[in-house]
Design a protein around this motif. Structure first.
Motif, PDB file in Angstrom:
ATOM      1  N   PHE A  42      48.375  31.246  46.337  1.00 34.66           N
ATOM      2  CA  PHE A  42      47.166  31.788  46.957  1.00 34.66           C
ATOM      3  C   PHE A  42      47.482  32.556  48.235  1.00 34.66           C
ATOM      4  O   PHE A  42      46.577  33.111  48.852  1.00 34.66           O
ATOM      5  CB  PHE A  42      46.178  30.650  47.253  1.00 34.66           C
ATOM      6  N   TYR A  94      46.556  39.944  43.703  1.00 30.26           N
ATOM      7  CA  TYR A  94      46.118  38.669  44.273  1.00 30.26           C
ATOM      8  C   TYR A  94      45.201  37.911  43.312  1.00 30.26           C
ATOM      9  O   TYR A  94      45.238  36.679  43.261  1.00 30.26           O
ATOM     10  CB  TYR A  94      45.425  38.914  45.617  1.00 30.26           C
ATOM     11  N   ARG A  95      44.417  38.629  42.573  1.00 30.21           N
ATOM     12  CA  ARG A  95      43.562  37.982  41.577  1.00 30.21           C
ATOM     13  C   ARG A  95      44.414  37.269  40.519  1.00 30.21           C
ATOM     14  O   ARG A  95      44.135  36.121  40.146  1.00 30.21           O
ATOM     15  CB  ARG A  95      42.647  39.018  40.937  1.00 30.21           C
ATOM     16  N   ASN A  98      46.184  34.204  42.090  1.00 31.05           N
ATOM     17  CA  ASN A  98      45.253  33.084  42.284  1.00 31.05           C
ATOM     18  C   ASN A  98      45.038  32.332  40.969  1.00 31.05           C
ATOM     19  O   ASN A  98      45.020  31.090  40.943  1.00 31.05           O
ATOM     20  CB  ASN A  98      43.917  33.584  42.814  1.00 31.05           C
TER      21      ASN A  98
END
Length: 212
Positions: A42, A94-95, A98
């Motif tokens: 994250f 980043y998606r 995550n």
């Protein structure tokens, strides 16, 4: 150390109790790896660092908007470049990271729960075993896993880069996860056998009583 004391030590190491401690220790170690690495997924720096692996994977690259353009936007760990960070955001870096973090946290949690739950432990061990297979495939798909040809004679196969050496360590994770998977499968089968025995016992008693 005398032969007698050496045999005693070896006997303790080779005992069934020692084996159980080792398996539980391996289960905890695998859980720590997944929980820790899953947690840092994250963080932006970790998401940035896995970009080459994802962008070059024939399946995972579909989660990126611009997988072929990643090289121009790579940063070093601890380095902040707002423009590159914005590109990674638009790329979906980043998606994806995550989502991967959630999966790894789930695997770590399930593996750890194997200490108290046979079925959940089996699920965690299965996923923990399959994950390194995917990770090790990066050695075949990621150019950054090998030392680049920049003038030195040692480059390409078999000269692993820092990223490649990190991936190669998953061989040990693969073997450890297999041991935990075998132990979890055995525990599930033994539990089913015990339940079947409990169900069969009253029936056997009734059958025996009926013959009298």
């Amino acid at each position: 150390m005398t032969n007698l004391s050496l045999r005693s030590v070896l006997g303790l190491v080779a005992s069934a109790r020692s084996e159980r401690i080792g398996l539980h220790g391996m289960r905890i170690a695998i859980a720590i790896i997944f929980l820790w690495i899953g947690g840092v997924k994250f963080a932006a720096y970790e998401a940035d660092s896995i970009t080459p692996f994802v962008a070059n994977n024939p399946v995972m690259r579909m989660f990126y908007a611009h997988p072929d353009a990643y090289k121009a936007h790579m940063t070093r760990e601890g380095e902040l470049k707002p423009d590159e960070r914005a590109w990674q955001e638009a790329n979906g870096t980043y998606r994806f990271s995550n989502g991967l973090g959630v999966v790894e946290l789930l695997i770590g949690g399930l593996t750890l729960l194997g200490l108290v739950s046979r079925r959940l432990g089996l699920a965690g061990a299965t996923l923990a075993f399959l994950t390194p297979i995917v990770t090790l495939s990066f050695l075949a798909t990621t150019p950054e896993a090998w030392v680049p040809a920049l003038g030195d004679a040692q480059h390409g196969f078999p000269y692993l880069s820092g990223a490649g050496r990190l991936v190669l360590k998953d061989v040990a994770l693969l073997a450890g996860a297999w041991l935990v998977l075998v132990d979890s499968a055995r525990a599930v089968l033994e539990n089913r056998g015990a339940r079947a025995g409990l169900v069969a016992a009253p029936a056997a008693v009734r059958a025996l009583a009926g013959t009298r």
